[in-house]
Design a protein around this motif. Structure first.
Motif, PDB file in Angstrom:
ATOM      1  N   HIS A   1      -7.730   3.548 -11.078  1.00  0.00           N
ATOM      2  CA  HIS A   1      -7.453   3.293  -9.450  1.00  0.00           C
ATOM      3  C   HIS A   1      -6.089   3.389  -9.218  1.00  0.00           C
ATOM      4  O   HIS A   1      -5.310   2.709 -10.015  1.00  0.00           O
ATOM      5  CB  HIS A   1      -8.185   2.356  -9.155  1.00  0.00           C
ATOM      6  CG  HIS A   1      -9.756   1.937  -9.193  1.00  0.00           C
ATOM      7  ND1 HIS A   1     -10.582   2.823  -8.222  1.00  0.00           N
ATOM      8  CD2 HIS A   1     -10.546   1.487  -9.880  1.00  0.00           C
ATOM      9  CE1 HIS A   1     -11.918   2.506  -8.657  1.00  0.00           C
ATOM     10  NE2 HIS A   1     -11.758   2.033  -9.641  1.00  0.00           N
ATOM     11  N   ARG A   2      -5.708   4.117  -8.022  1.00  0.00           N
ATOM     12  CA  ARG A   2      -4.375   4.190  -7.320  1.00  0.00           C
ATOM     13  C   ARG A   2      -4.270   2.927  -6.681  1.00  0.00           C
ATOM     14  O   ARG A   2      -5.506   2.163  -6.366  1.00  0.00           O
ATOM     15  CB  ARG A   2      -4.082   5.342  -6.678  1.00  0.00           C
ATOM     16  CG  ARG A   2      -4.299   6.735  -7.217  1.00  0.00           C
ATOM     17  CD  ARG A   2      -4.515   7.880  -6.243  1.00  0.00           C
ATOM     18  NE  ARG A   2      -5.850   7.594  -5.410  1.00  0.00           N
ATOM     19  CZ  ARG A   2      -5.913   8.630  -4.674  1.00  0.00           C
ATOM     20  NH1 ARG A   2      -5.569   9.733  -4.609  1.00  0.00           N
ATOM     21  NH2 ARG A   2      -7.226   8.377  -3.963  1.00  0.00           N
TER      22      ARG A   2
ATOM     23  N   ASP B   1      -6.020   2.846  -3.380  1.00  0.00           N
ATOM     24  CA  ASP B   1      -7.542   2.754  -3.472  1.00  0.00           C
ATOM     25  C   ASP B   1      -7.943   1.158  -3.297  1.00  0.00           C
ATOM     26  O   ASP B   1      -9.013   0.818  -3.146  1.00  0.00           O
ATOM     27  CB  ASP B   1      -8.016   3.194  -4.746  1.00  0.00           C
ATOM     28  CG  ASP B   1      -7.864   4.683  -5.234  1.00  0.00           C
ATOM     29  OD1 ASP B   1      -7.978   5.572  -3.761  1.00  0.00           O
ATOM     30  OD2 ASP B   1      -7.635   5.364  -6.100  1.00  0.00           O
TER      31      ASP B   1
ATOM     32  N   ARG C   1      -3.126  13.527  -2.865  1.00  0.00           N
ATOM     33  CA  ARG C   1      -2.588  12.868  -3.989  1.00  0.00           C
ATOM     34  C   ARG C   1      -2.796  11.351  -3.625  1.00  0.00           C
ATOM     35  O   ARG C   1      -2.990  10.478  -4.682  1.00  0.00           O
ATOM     36  CB  ARG C   1      -1.215  13.027  -4.444  1.00  0.00           C
ATOM     37  CG  ARG C   1      -0.974  14.350  -4.973  1.00  0.00           C
ATOM     38  CD  ARG C   1       0.378  14.852  -5.521  1.00  0.00           C
ATOM     39  NE  ARG C   1       0.663  13.827  -6.491  1.00  0.00           N
ATOM     40  CZ  ARG C   1       0.392  14.120  -7.873  1.00  0.00           C
ATOM     41  NH1 ARG C   1      -0.160  15.141  -8.420  1.00  0.00           N
ATOM     42  NH2 ARG C   1       0.872  13.256  -8.759  1.00  0.00           N
ATOM     43  N   THR C   2      -2.683  10.825  -2.602  1.00  0.00           N
ATOM     44  CA  THR C   2      -2.741   9.254  -2.217  1.00  0.00           C
ATOM     45  C   THR C   2      -3.698   8.951  -1.537  1.00  0.00           C
ATOM     46  O   THR C   2      -4.319   7.566  -1.516  1.00  0.00           O
ATOM     47  CB  THR C   2      -1.384   8.955  -1.574  1.00  0.00           C
ATOM     48  OG1 THR C   2      -1.253   9.679  -0.326  1.00  0.00           O
ATOM     49  CG2 THR C   2      -0.238   9.366  -2.067  1.00  0.00           C
TER      50      THR C   2
ATOM     51  N   ASP D   1      -9.632  11.002  -5.879  1.00  0.00           N
ATOM     52  CA  ASP D   1      -9.288  11.689  -7.161  1.00  0.00           C
ATOM     53  C   ASP D   1     -10.212  11.439  -8.281  1.00  0.00           C
ATOM     54  O   ASP D   1      -9.835  11.680  -9.410  1.00  0.00           O
ATOM     55  CB  ASP D   1      -8.017  11.264  -7.616  1.00  0.00           C
ATOM     56  CG  ASP D   1      -7.870   9.826  -8.208  1.00  0.00           C
ATOM     57  OD1 ASP D   1      -8.681   8.943  -7.890  1.00  0.00           O
ATOM     58  OD2 ASP D   1      -6.858   9.369  -8.729  1.00  0.00           O
TER      59      ASP D   1
END
Length: 359
Positions: A47-48, A51, A126-127, A131
């Protein structure tokens, strides 16, 4: 006979098995050697920060919106540059040297506008967009009903994961940037040149301008044009070194011929002449070539490009060729000093026909 038992080598095999357990990659390499097309699977999803942290997601949202706003401002700057910078302005910019201020401003602002949209879209993907990697089985080429339903479902899922509906700031600024950017192409239409307005209907000639001999540069008198000869003239005040000379002479070039008045067939041509000296446009009415081949006995003049032939004794009407109408005539007279002068401009546009003629 040896006292050693063959089973005594088993500990070595157990050691190899133990090493294989300690190094699972060794076993994977062996398995890969057995099946080189084996599906390696997907790595575990990580996970980013966006997220799991809504504040980080908001920061990314504001960053994306900033890029889109920069794009909008650059587009406005592009349009403003057309107004602010004259075409002839040259500036020095290191290390480019001396360049056109207008071209530099247009290139920079348009580049920033496109770059802002591109960076904003990439940062958004990307953010903020999902993804998560998904594996899908290969499917037949034909689109079956089940496939169509799956595609629509995937599209709805992608639209939902893009957060376009939830991230209103990103959505609105992106739409603003995309809506303004096409205005740049509209402004670029200016490069087609200024609007002609009624410039095609007028030339440099006006009342009182003397006829200047193209060869000598001196004003012409009626006696300078013998009967049966052809001379060429330009308007007084139009000099070869002038910046707009080529543009103006392309419309104002004049052809003079002297014919016995009793041999002039057209009454209007006779009335607009002086002592048999007639002044016609030198520009062919077909595609604008210079008319210059004169037949003294017939008073016919020939265009060397496509052989359009005009009768100068009969109002320069077309006798042969693709020209659409007669050569325009310039009304002339003499001034107090005896020099030939124009009594005004041509009564109709010179050169090739265009759609406004007769409107």
């Amino acid at each position: 006979m040896s006292d050693h038992d063959p089973n005594e080598k088993l500990p070595e095999r157990r050691d190899e098995a133990h090493e294989a357990e300690k190094d699972p990659g060794h076993g994977a390499e062996a398995a890969l050697a057995e099946d080189p097309f084996r599906d390696p699977g997907l790595p575990p999803h990580e996970h980013r920060i966006q997220d799991v942290d809504e504040r980080a997601a908001k920061r990314s949202e504001r960053t994306v919106a900033l890029y889109f706003v920069i794009s909008m401002l650059a587009t406005v700057g592009f349009i403003a540059s057309y107004v602010a910078f004259p075409i002839e302005q040259i500036v020095y910019i290191w290390p480019l040297g001396h360049i056109s201020a207008l071209n530099f401003a247009l290139g920079m602002t348009l580049g920033v506008a496109l770059l802002g949209i591109g960076i904003g879209a990439v940062h958004w993907a990307r953010t903020l967009m999902s993804d998560v990697e998904l594996a899908d089985e290969r499917h037949p080429v034909e689109a079956e009903p089940e496939l169509k339903r799956k595609v629509l479902a995937d599209f709805r899922q992608g639209a939902q994961e893009s957060a376009l509906g939830r991230r209103k700031l990103v959505r609105n600024t992106m739409f603003g940037a995309l809506a303004l950017l096409p205005l740049s192409s509209v402004v670029l239409l200016r490069d087609l040149g200024p609007l002609p307005e009624d410039k095609l209907r007028h030339t440099f000639w006006e009342k009182g301008l003397m006829l200047i001999n193209e060869n000598t540069g001196e004003p012409l008198k009626p006696e300078d044009v013998p009967v049966g000869s052809l001379a060429f003239a330009r308007p007084e005040g139009l000099e070869p070194e002038d910046h707009e000379f080529n543009t103006e002479i392309a419309k104002a070039a004049l052809m003079l011929v002297r014919i016995q008045p009793e041999d002039i067939k057209d009454k209007k041509a006779l009335d607009w002449s002086h002592e048999g000296v007639l002044a016609y446009s030198k520009i062919c009415t077909h595609v604008g070539c210079p008319v210059s081949l004169y037949e003294q006995q017939t008073h016919h003049v020939l265009c060397p490009c496509h052989q359009s032939t005009f009768d100068l004794s009969d109002g320069a009407r077309v006798l042969f060729g693709p020209a659409g109408h007669a050569l325009p005539q310039l009304r002339i007279s003499v001034n107090d000093e005896g020099f030939l002068q124009a009594d005004g401009d041509f009564a109709e546009p010179v050169g090739p026909s265009f759609w406004e003629r007769g409107a």
